[in-house]
Design an enzyme around this catalytic site. Sequence first.
Site, PDB file in Angstrom:
ATOM      1  CB  THR A 179     -21.234  50.309  42.733  1.00 25.31           C
ATOM      2  OG1 THR A 179     -22.008  50.853  41.668  1.00 25.31           O
ATOM      3  CG2 THR A 179     -19.906  49.855  42.198  1.00 25.31           C
ATOM      4  CD  GLU A 254     -14.480  61.820   8.816  1.00 27.30           C
ATOM      5  OE1 GLU A 254     -14.006  60.699   8.559  1.00 27.30           O
ATOM      6  OE2 GLU A 254     -13.825  62.862   8.742  1.00 27.30           O
TER       7      GLU A 254
END
EC number: 3.6.5.-
Length: 450
Positions: A179, A254
């Site tokens: 782009t 986690e």
Amino acid sequence: MREVISIHIGQGGIQVGNACWDLFCLEHGIQPDGQMPSDKTIGGGDDAFNTFFSETGAGKHVPRAVFLDLEPTVCDEVRTGTYRQLFHPEQLISGKEDAANNFARGHYTIGKEIVDLCLDRIRKLADNCTGLQGFIGFHSVGGGTGSGLGSLLLERLSVDYGKKSKLTFTIYPSPQVSTAVVEPYNSVLSTHSLLEHTDVAVMLDNEAVYDICRRNLDIERPTYTNLNRLIAQVISSLTASLRFDGALNVDVTEFQTNLVPYPRIHFMLSSYAPVISAEKAYHEQLSVAEITNSSFEPASMMAKCDPRHGKYMACCMMYRGDVVPKDVNAAVATIKTKRTIQFVDWSPTGFKCGINYQPPTVVPGGDLAKVMRAVCMISNSTAIAEVFSRIDHKFDLMYAKRAFVHWYVGEGMEEGEFSEAREDLAALEKDYEEVGIETAEGEGEEEGME
């Protein structure tokens, strides 16, 4: 409560954000005006969805999110869109001047005027939390705002909220689809700060998601809306365990603990299964084993790289819907016996699994079929180095001729920052290479890896 604040930066980040909040609202039964008929504890309560939504006394649910852009058009779409009543007007921050695909404008000249306002708004959201667990950032690194302002903000968050974990969903430039001409510059400069200031970065790239939409959903010419809806499903699956109660819930921190073996090696591949259109789903029974297998298919990866060329270091499987631990264990055991899926020899277990009983929700009028169960995989694989080497190569071609560099220097950057960032990425490629090398028996870990 363990709240999470989402930060959407630049056009890519905001449009992915729109798709995400759209989906989150549907999943929780929150109406576009923020009311939630099913919520019994008006004005507070300790429901699981309060990690992502705060509640006002009037029972309105407001996303814990900020949207930042250096120009107004994309924020205005949110201000006038379906969910205009959902967000607090102060959460939508837009400047008047574009970053013009220029990292230096986003990071130095224009970004620094707006960054204090952003931090101020984030501080307000943080003060509203009882136990903030971290931030999730959404941005693309090809443009100017997502890369420049994105890295500036992450750097400032590291200073202000040192220990809080930061997870980003980073949209990388694709190999073929481009782009902007200066994408390689912006990406390299931005990754340089992502290396230091994020704990986990999940890589997405438009081309890979295009191909998935084209191949699995039979959409001939996918639009950004199609892509974003699919990306939103991935993000929803990752955050489902924060927003619903489940058997094996997974916290943001986690992810970090289980996926990141060394601080720098924190760029993740993601995949989602089943991606299937309604016509096909009618004929197929998708068992846990099948969706687990397809989430390891190279074609399911949301970034253009082939995991067969690398080794897995760790892998996080987030199941949702009608899934029991017994099936998961069986499916994972099968995966481990497959020769095509290689783990590094120092990571023998390698799998972290989460199960959430809330089945996947689909957006009305969307492309995905309503299914009983789905899985989202996030893996740390040495194959992701392909993405970096591709960008680095493009960077080198341009930088050898110093093409376009004056635009960056003119905004107050120094040329040295280019070579510094490029060297950092070269070191990163090297790190990935070393991690995948077989360790010789008896000599233990390599020294020199930090």
